[in-house]
Scaffold this active site. Structure first.
Site, PDB file in Angstrom:
ATOM      1  CG  HIS A 168      -0.732   3.697  -6.219  1.00 27.55           C
ATOM      2  ND1 HIS A 168      -0.816   4.687  -5.282  1.00 27.55           N
ATOM      3  CD2 HIS A 168       0.133   2.772  -5.722  1.00 27.55           C
ATOM      4  CE1 HIS A 168      -0.042   4.365  -4.269  1.00 27.55           C
ATOM      5  NE2 HIS A 168       0.545   3.227  -4.510  1.00 27.55           N
ATOM      6  CG  HIS A 215       1.362   4.822  -0.732  1.00 26.83           C
ATOM      7  ND1 HIS A 215       0.936   3.604  -1.198  1.00 26.83           N
ATOM      8  CD2 HIS A 215       0.330   5.329  -0.020  1.00 26.83           C
ATOM      9  CE1 HIS A 215      -0.300   3.380  -0.779  1.00 26.83           C
ATOM     10  NE2 HIS A 215      -0.692   4.405  -0.048  1.00 26.83           N
ATOM     11  CG  HIS A 255       3.467   1.118  -8.591  1.00 22.17           C
ATOM     12  ND1 HIS A 255       3.422   2.222  -7.765  1.00 22.17           N
ATOM     13  CD2 HIS A 255       3.223   0.060  -7.776  1.00 22.17           C
ATOM     14  CE1 HIS A 255       3.171   1.854  -6.520  1.00 22.17           C
ATOM     15  NE2 HIS A 255       3.035   0.531  -6.508  1.00 22.17           N
ATOM     16  CE  LYS A 260       5.659   4.031  -3.403  1.00 25.87           C
ATOM     17  NZ  LYS A 260       5.005   2.753  -3.629  1.00 25.87           N
ATOM     18  CG  ASP A 278      -0.308  -0.729  -6.606  1.00 28.67           C
ATOM     19  OD1 ASP A 278       0.728  -1.225  -6.120  1.00 28.67           O
ATOM     20  OD2 ASP A 278      -1.238  -0.290  -5.914  1.00 28.67           O
ATOM     21  CG  HIS A 335       3.811  -4.230  -5.025  1.00 25.69           C
ATOM     22  ND1 HIS A 335       4.468  -3.639  -3.965  1.00 25.69           N
ATOM     23  CD2 HIS A 335       2.960  -3.293  -5.498  1.00 25.69           C
ATOM     24  CE1 HIS A 335       4.014  -2.396  -3.808  1.00 25.69           C
ATOM     25  NE2 HIS A 335       3.103  -2.154  -4.730  1.00 25.69           N
TER      26      HIS A 335
HETATM   27  C1  NCD Z   1       0.534  -2.872  -2.143  1.00 22.78           C
HETATM   28  C2  NCD Z   1       1.152  -4.186  -1.648  1.00 22.78           C
HETATM   29  O1  NCD Z   1       0.405  -5.113  -1.313  1.00 22.78           O
HETATM   30  O2  NCD Z   1       2.375  -4.296  -1.612  1.00 22.78           O
HETATM   31  N1  NCD Z   1      -0.883  -2.890  -1.884  1.00 22.78           N
HETATM   32  C3  NCD Z   1      -1.823  -2.117  -2.479  1.00 22.78           C
HETATM   33  O3  NCD Z   1      -2.983  -2.183  -2.066  1.00 22.78           O
HETATM   34  N2  NCD Z   1      -1.536  -1.319  -3.485  1.00 22.78           N
HETATM   35  C4  NCD Z   1       1.226  -1.717  -1.518  1.00 22.78           C
HETATM   36  C5  NCD Z   1       0.948  -0.389  -2.156  1.00 22.78           C
HETATM   37  O4  NCD Z   1       1.380  -0.099  -3.276  1.00 22.78           O
HETATM   38  O5  NCD Z   1       0.242   0.415  -1.533  1.00 22.78           O
HETATM   39 ZN    ZN Z   2       2.135  -0.409  -4.951  1.00 26.42          ZN
END
Ligand code: NCD
Ligand code: ZN
Length: 348
Positions: free
Chosen positions: A172, A134, A12, A97, A245, A14
């Site tokens: 998460h 999520h 996971h 997702k 995450d 970003h």
């Molecule tokens: C994530 C993001 O900034 O893309 N932020 C977070 O607080 N985890 C999005 C997500 O996974 O909820």
């Molecule tokens: Zn995330």
């Protein structure tokens, strides 16, 4: 002291796009073999064509000698069709997702009612494509600390009941409720756990001054939930595996009157997990959590390279470059006890 493990994967992650992507991708690539790349760009990755273009952008941003493999994910909207799912699978997109609309960063195009995508979930179940969730409700009347538990009761239980063969990753997780739900469900249901939810609870974020770099969604919960997550992660139960995450936001977007949600852990992700497992006296459980259970769940081979952790305290930098701005990493200025090195030697 040294600890050698199979190279981990991040299930996971970003990484954004453009200049931000160029700033962060090599940090993950230096320690993870693969990562599931979350599709919440603006606009989101809602079809196979966009997923392929995003994969190309990531591969181009990697150092030349990198063998890191991005694993692409489709962002479900009210309009995602079974045909979109088929096309995604045909293009090696490995999952889809579910963002409840409004739940988190760039989730405005998400699903407003789960029933809107039941045909699509049916197809995913038939074609064995995992659904990544999520798991938070967005009803403004529900307290932010209860949103995950309410999601389990109101939505997740229903999905699992209606699609018993659908593979689901509850992303998460942050509560004892989620740990119990996953543990008691069939082996089609798994969960990722982040380093911040293992290392911290809401006191760390709120006592003695508000600390925006601890703010992420789902939000840190009270200590008893942290304890439940540590127990789950170190239990050698294959339903629980690594997903950082890591969610980069520029420093000025975090240190703000209305700060963005997201913790940036990519530069030292495995060191953070090592810290948590070491504190729980469970270093011997780290390899399975970080390097085996995720690959097994996704029916992918485990990595054939290794990563060596060494007990060697070091201080996390205050900032890194992030596009035209800077970013504050998780645990900035704090001491971590482990350092890592990847090698290309086969695991012994
Ligand atoms: C994530 C993001 O900034 O893309 N932020 C977070 O607080 N985890 C999005 C997500 O996974 O909820
Ligand atoms: Zn995330």
């Amino acid at each position: 002291m040294q600890f050698k493990i199979i190279q981990p994967d991040d299930w996971h992650l970003h990484v954004r796009n453009g200049k931000a992507l160029k700033s962060v991708i090599s940090m993950t690539a230096k320690q993870m073999g693969r990562a599931i790349i979350m599709p919440n760009l603006n606009p989101p990755i809602t079809n196979a064509k966009d997923a392929c273009a995003y994969r190309e952008e990531i591969l181009t941003a990697l150092p030349n000698d990198s063998t890191f493999k991005p694993l692409m994910v489709l962002y479900l909207t009210n309009n995602t069709t079974p045909k979109d799912i088929q096309e995604a699978i045909d293009n090696d997109v490995i999952a889809a997702k579910l963002y409840p609309a409004g739940a988190t960063t760039n989730s405005d195009s998400g699903v407003t009612n789960i029933k809107n995508i039941y045909h699509t979930l049916e197809t995913m179940q038939t074609l064995n494509m995992p659904l990544l969730i999520h798991g938070e409700v967005t009803d403004p009347k529900i307290d932010i600390f209860d949103r995950e538990a309410v999601f389990i009761d109101q939505i997740l239980t229903q999905i699992v009941h209606d699609f018993p063969e659908l593979k689901i990753v509850f992303e998460h997780i942050t509560t004892q409720n989620a740990v119990d739900f996953v543990r008691e469900s069939s082996n089609k249901i798994a969960a990722t756990i982040t380093p911040q939810h293992l290392l911290n609870n809401r006191n760390d974020m709120l006592v003695g001054g508000i600390k925006p770099h601890f703010y992420c969604l789902p939000i840190l919960k009270r200590a008893k939930h942290q304890t439940a997550l540590i127990t789950a992660a170190t239990s050698a139960n294959p339903k629980f595996f690594l997903g950082t995450d890591s969610a980069p936001h520029a420093k000025h977007d975090k240190e703000s009157a209305c700060g963005c949600a997201g913790v940036f852990s990519a530069p030292h992700a495995i060191e953070l997990y090592a810290q948590a497992f070491d504190q729980a006296q469970a270093m011997d459980k780290l390899e399975a959590f970080a390097s085996k259970f995720g690959a097994d769940f996704y029916d992918l081979p485990r990595n054939t390279t290794t990563l060596t952790l060494e007990k060697h305290p070091w201080t996390v930098p205050d900032e890194y470059k992030f596009g035209n701005s800077v970013i504050v990493p998780f645990m900035a200025g704090k001491t971590l006890n482990w350092t890592s090195n990847t090698t290309l030697s086969p695991p012994s």
